[in-house]
Design a protein around this motif. Structure first.
Motif, PDB file in Angstrom:
ATOM      1  N   LYS A  50       0.835  -1.200   0.000  1.00 31.50           N
ATOM      2  CA  LYS A  50       0.000   0.000   0.000  1.00 31.50           C
ATOM      3  C   LYS A  50       0.875   1.257   0.000  1.00 31.50           C
ATOM      4  O   LYS A  50       2.072   1.182   0.234  1.00 31.50           O
ATOM      5  N   ARG A  51       0.251   2.396  -0.277  1.00 32.42           N
ATOM      6  CA  ARG A  51       0.994   3.663  -0.336  1.00 32.42           C
ATOM      7  C   ARG A  51       1.717   3.963   0.973  1.00 32.42           C
ATOM      8  O   ARG A  51       2.783   4.564   0.989  1.00 32.42           O
ATOM      9  N   SER A  52       1.144   3.527   2.081  1.00 33.21           N
ATOM     10  CA  SER A  52       1.760   3.765   3.392  1.00 33.21           C
ATOM     11  C   SER A  52       2.973   2.878   3.642  1.00 33.21           C
ATOM     12  O   SER A  52       3.688   3.055   4.621  1.00 33.21           O
ATOM     13  N   GLY A  53       3.196   1.892   2.754  1.00 38.03           N
ATOM     14  CA  GLY A  53       4.304   0.961   2.924  1.00 38.03           C
ATOM     15  C   GLY A  53       3.893  -0.346   3.569  1.00 38.03           C
ATOM     16  O   GLY A  53       4.660  -1.298   3.600  1.00 38.03           O
ATOM     17  N   VAL A  54       2.677  -0.410   4.069  1.00 33.42           N
ATOM     18  CA  VAL A  54       2.154  -1.626   4.690  1.00 33.42           C
ATOM     19  C   VAL A  54       1.912  -2.680   3.593  1.00 33.42           C
ATOM     20  O   VAL A  54       1.418  -2.356   2.511  1.00 33.42           O
ATOM     21  N   THR A  55       2.259  -3.914   3.886  1.00 33.23           N
ATOM     22  CA  THR A  55       2.054  -5.015   2.945  1.00 33.23           C
ATOM     23  C   THR A  55       0.923  -5.887   3.460  1.00 33.23           C
ATOM     24  O   THR A  55       0.865  -6.207   4.645  1.00 33.23           O
ATOM     25  N   SER A 102      -0.016  -1.218  -4.705  1.00 34.07           N
ATOM     26  CA  SER A 102      -1.475  -1.107  -4.840  1.00 34.07           C
ATOM     27  C   SER A 102      -1.846  -0.245  -6.041  1.00 34.07           C
ATOM     28  O   SER A 102      -2.872  -0.474  -6.672  1.00 34.07           O
ATOM     29  N   GLN A 103      -1.010   0.712  -6.385  1.00 36.23           N
ATOM     30  CA  GLN A 103      -1.260   1.565  -7.545  1.00 36.23           C
ATOM     31  C   GLN A 103      -1.306   0.732  -8.825  1.00 36.23           C
ATOM     32  O   GLN A 103      -2.135   0.966  -9.702  1.00 36.23           O
TER      33      GLN A 103
END
Length: 170
Positions: A50-55, A102-103
């Protein structure tokens, strides 16, 4: 693989088969300690960053929910949305990466959604392409119109063989 019956740390694979169009592998195993057989299912894990870096694990359900929101009030049935989600998952898995931003997943949804429903496509594209003004919508609508014109023109050429009406000889 540990035996689920006697907890022996090793087992022998007796049979392997693909399932779900190659997405899963079912293995029939035999425990040399207790002699029992059991089945395991293996699936290649696909992670979304995700954009936040969370996988997090890839979720077809999230695609279905996002597309369903974009299709709200549109004449699109659930089967079409499920098929679109399957196409997207196959396209993302075909990249061969263990982790996908995610993008990229969002962008992989755009073309199949465009083919499914242009209004839903615009709704979805406005989020994933970060539309900031009416100009962004107008540009995208112009692109859709140009593509529709090209498709209509190529359809006429195929149907009419590229000749003007009435020019054929009998």
């Amino acid at each position: 693989m540990r035996c689920p019956y006697c907890r022996h740390p090793d087992s022998r694979v007796v049979d392997s088969r693909e399932a779900d169009d190659g997405q899963l592998i079912r293995r029939r195993r035999h425990c040399p300690e207790c002699g029992k057989r059991f089945t395991t299912v293996e699936e290649a894990v696909l992670a979304v960053v995700k954009r936040s870096g969370v996988t997090e694990p890839f979720s077809r359900t999230k695609i279905v929910n996002g597309v369903r929101k974009a299709c709200q009030g549109r004449p699109v049935d659930d089967d079409s949305i499920a098929l679109l989600a399957q196409r997207v998952e196959e396209a993302v898995r075909a990249q061969g990466k263990a982790e996908v931003p995610s993008q990229e997943v969002g962008l992989a949804i755009l073309q199949p959604l465009r083919e499914l429903d242009e209004v839903a496509y615009l709704r979805f594209a406005s989020v994933y392409r970060d539309f900031e003004s009416l100009d962004d919508f107008e540009k995208e609508i112009a692109t859709l119109r140009a593509a529709a014109s090209r498709a209509a023109a190529s359809g006429r050429d195929e149907v009419g063989g590229g000749e003007p009406a009435g020019s054929r000889t009998a």
